[in-house]
Design a protein around this motif. Structure first.
Motif, PDB file in Angstrom:
ATOM      1  N   LYS A  36     -13.556  56.610 -14.170  1.00 21.19           N
ATOM      2  CA  LYS A  36     -13.547  56.545 -15.637  1.00 21.19           C
ATOM      3  C   LYS A  36     -14.987  56.664 -16.103  1.00 21.19           C
ATOM      4  O   LYS A  36     -15.883  56.013 -15.566  1.00 21.19           O
ATOM      5  CB  LYS A  36     -12.938  55.219 -16.083  1.00 21.19           C
ATOM      6  CG  LYS A  36     -13.171  54.888 -17.530  1.00 21.19           C
ATOM      7  CD  LYS A  36     -11.895  54.981 -18.306  1.00 21.19           C
ATOM      8  CE  LYS A  36     -12.119  54.451 -19.699  1.00 21.19           C
ATOM      9  NZ  LYS A  36     -11.691  55.338 -20.702  1.00 21.19           N
ATOM     10  N   GLU A  37     -15.214  57.496 -17.105  1.00 25.35           N
ATOM     11  CA  GLU A  37     -16.556  57.617 -17.694  1.00 25.35           C
ATOM     12  C   GLU A  37     -16.557  56.912 -19.039  1.00 25.35           C
ATOM     13  O   GLU A  37     -15.712  57.169 -19.886  1.00 25.35           O
ATOM     14  CB  GLU A  37     -16.959  59.075 -17.868  1.00 25.35           C
ATOM     15  CG  GLU A  37     -18.380  59.210 -18.394  1.00 25.35           C
ATOM     16  CD  GLU A  37     -18.895  60.638 -18.366  1.00 25.35           C
ATOM     17  OE1 GLU A  37     -19.867  60.899 -19.106  1.00 25.35           O
ATOM     18  OE2 GLU A  37     -18.362  61.466 -17.622  1.00 25.35           O
ATOM     19  N   ILE A  38     -17.527  56.024 -19.199  1.00 22.75           N
ATOM     20  CA  ILE A  38     -17.659  55.262 -20.437  1.00 22.75           C
ATOM     21  C   ILE A  38     -18.935  55.723 -21.133  1.00 22.75           C
ATOM     22  O   ILE A  38     -20.008  55.736 -20.526  1.00 22.75           O
ATOM     23  CB  ILE A  38     -17.744  53.743 -20.163  1.00 22.75           C
ATOM     24  CG1 ILE A  38     -16.517  53.283 -19.377  1.00 22.75           C
ATOM     25  CG2 ILE A  38     -17.889  52.971 -21.451  1.00 22.75           C
ATOM     26  CD1 ILE A  38     -16.649  51.886 -18.809  1.00 22.75           C
ATOM     27  N   THR A  39     -18.817  56.113 -22.386  1.00 26.03           N
ATOM     28  CA  THR A  39     -19.987  56.491 -23.183  1.00 26.03           C
ATOM     29  C   THR A  39     -20.252  55.377 -24.185  1.00 26.03           C
ATOM     30  O   THR A  39     -19.357  54.977 -24.916  1.00 26.03           O
ATOM     31  CB  THR A  39     -19.739  57.813 -23.932  1.00 26.03           C
ATOM     32  OG1 THR A  39     -19.421  58.824 -22.965  1.00 26.03           O
ATOM     33  CG2 THR A  39     -20.963  58.241 -24.712  1.00 26.03           C
ATOM     34  N   PHE A  40     -21.475  54.891 -24.193  1.00 24.46           N
ATOM     35  CA  PHE A  40     -21.843  53.779 -25.066  1.00 24.46           C
ATOM     36  C   PHE A  40     -22.398  54.305 -26.383  1.00 24.46           C
ATOM     37  O   PHE A  40     -23.217  55.213 -26.397  1.00 24.46           O
ATOM     38  CB  PHE A  40     -22.876  52.881 -24.383  1.00 24.46           C
ATOM     39  CG  PHE A  40     -22.365  52.267 -23.114  1.00 24.46           C
ATOM     40  CD1 PHE A  40     -21.577  51.130 -23.147  1.00 24.46           C
ATOM     41  CD2 PHE A  40     -22.658  52.822 -21.878  1.00 24.46           C
ATOM     42  CE1 PHE A  40     -21.096  50.566 -21.990  1.00 24.46           C
ATOM     43  CE2 PHE A  40     -22.189  52.270 -20.706  1.00 24.46           C
ATOM     44  CZ  PHE A  40     -21.400  51.134 -20.762  1.00 24.46           C
ATOM     45  N   CYS A  89     -26.285  56.262 -23.394  1.00 23.61           N
ATOM     46  CA  CYS A  89     -26.096  55.934 -21.984  1.00 23.61           C
ATOM     47  C   CYS A  89     -24.623  56.102 -21.618  1.00 23.61           C
ATOM     48  O   CYS A  89     -23.745  55.990 -22.465  1.00 23.61           O
ATOM     49  CB  CYS A  89     -26.522  54.498 -21.699  1.00 23.61           C
ATOM     50  SG  CYS A  89     -28.278  54.182 -21.960  1.00 23.61           S
ATOM     51  N   THR A  90     -24.393  56.377 -20.341  1.00 20.05           N
ATOM     52  CA  THR A  90     -23.019  56.478 -19.843  1.00 20.05           C
ATOM     53  C   THR A  90     -22.894  55.667 -18.564  1.00 20.05           C
ATOM     54  O   THR A  90     -23.894  55.371 -17.897  1.00 20.05           O
ATOM     55  CB  THR A  90     -22.625  57.937 -19.522  1.00 20.05           C
ATOM     56  OG1 THR A  90     -23.522  58.440 -18.539  1.00 20.05           O
ATOM     57  CG2 THR A  90     -22.662  58.810 -20.754  1.00 20.05           C
ATOM     58  N   ALA A  91     -21.671  55.318 -18.240  1.00 22.07           N
ATOM     59  CA  ALA A  91     -21.374  54.654 -16.972  1.00 22.07           C
ATOM     60  C   ALA A  91     -20.149  55.328 -16.373  1.00 22.07           C
ATOM     61  O   ALA A  91     -19.158  55.550 -17.060  1.00 22.07           O
ATOM     62  CB  ALA A  91     -21.117  53.171 -17.184  1.00 22.07           C
TER      63      ALA A  91
END
Length: 152
Positions: free
Chosen positions: A95-99, A107-109
């Motif tokens: 899963k890619e999380i965009t802040f 930033c992304t995780a």
């Protein structure tokens, strides 16, 4: 021996003629040395500002990775009101999380959960979260791995 004022002024004139231009050489040397020193100080300042920018981005990337790990843990072990009806943990794919918040904007995780092994009937989950901040020359990423065991 007495010297006449005329002969001493002639000697002084000859002495000054021999020294003509020496002040120019000293001035040019001083300008070159000061310019080199100024260039060196500018290089140090630029290097320090680049290092500071990378450190700030590194901290933000670490916090993005940490937030990704916390998100995955909340998906694995959600908080519930009734402890008798606990949902079974599920390990989802990447899963890619965009802040978009102020502190982690840009930033992304990328979070990935894997079932590692079962020991004594308990499942162990490994969550890897990679946080990335910045772009181009100043792109920094940090990775965190978190392990969790299924609760009773």
């Amino acid at each position: 021996m007495l010297t006449s004022p005329k002969s001493s002024s002639m000697r002084l004139g000859r002495s000054l003629k021999r020294q003509q231009g020496s002040m120019l050489i000293i001035a040019i040397f001083s300008i070159v040395v000061l310019a080199a020193l100024g260039g060196y100080l500018m290089q140090i300042t630029t290097s320090q500002s680049n290092t500071t920018a990378r450190e700030v981005l590194g901290t933000r990337a670490w916090l993005a990775a940490n937030s990704g790990s916390q998100w995955a843990m909340s998906q694995l072990f959600p908080l519930v009101q009734d402890k008798n009806s606990l949902p079974s943990p599920s390990c989802s794919a990447k899963k890619e999380i965009t802040f978009n918040d102020v502190g982690l904007q840009g930033c992304t995780a990328v979070v990935e959960c894997k079932v590692k092994r079962s020991s004594g009937g308990k499942t162990i989950y490994a969550v890897e979260s990679i946080g990335q901040c910045g772009s181009g020359e100043f792109a920094v990423s940090r990775a965190q791995e978190t392990w969790a065991r299924e609760v009773e």
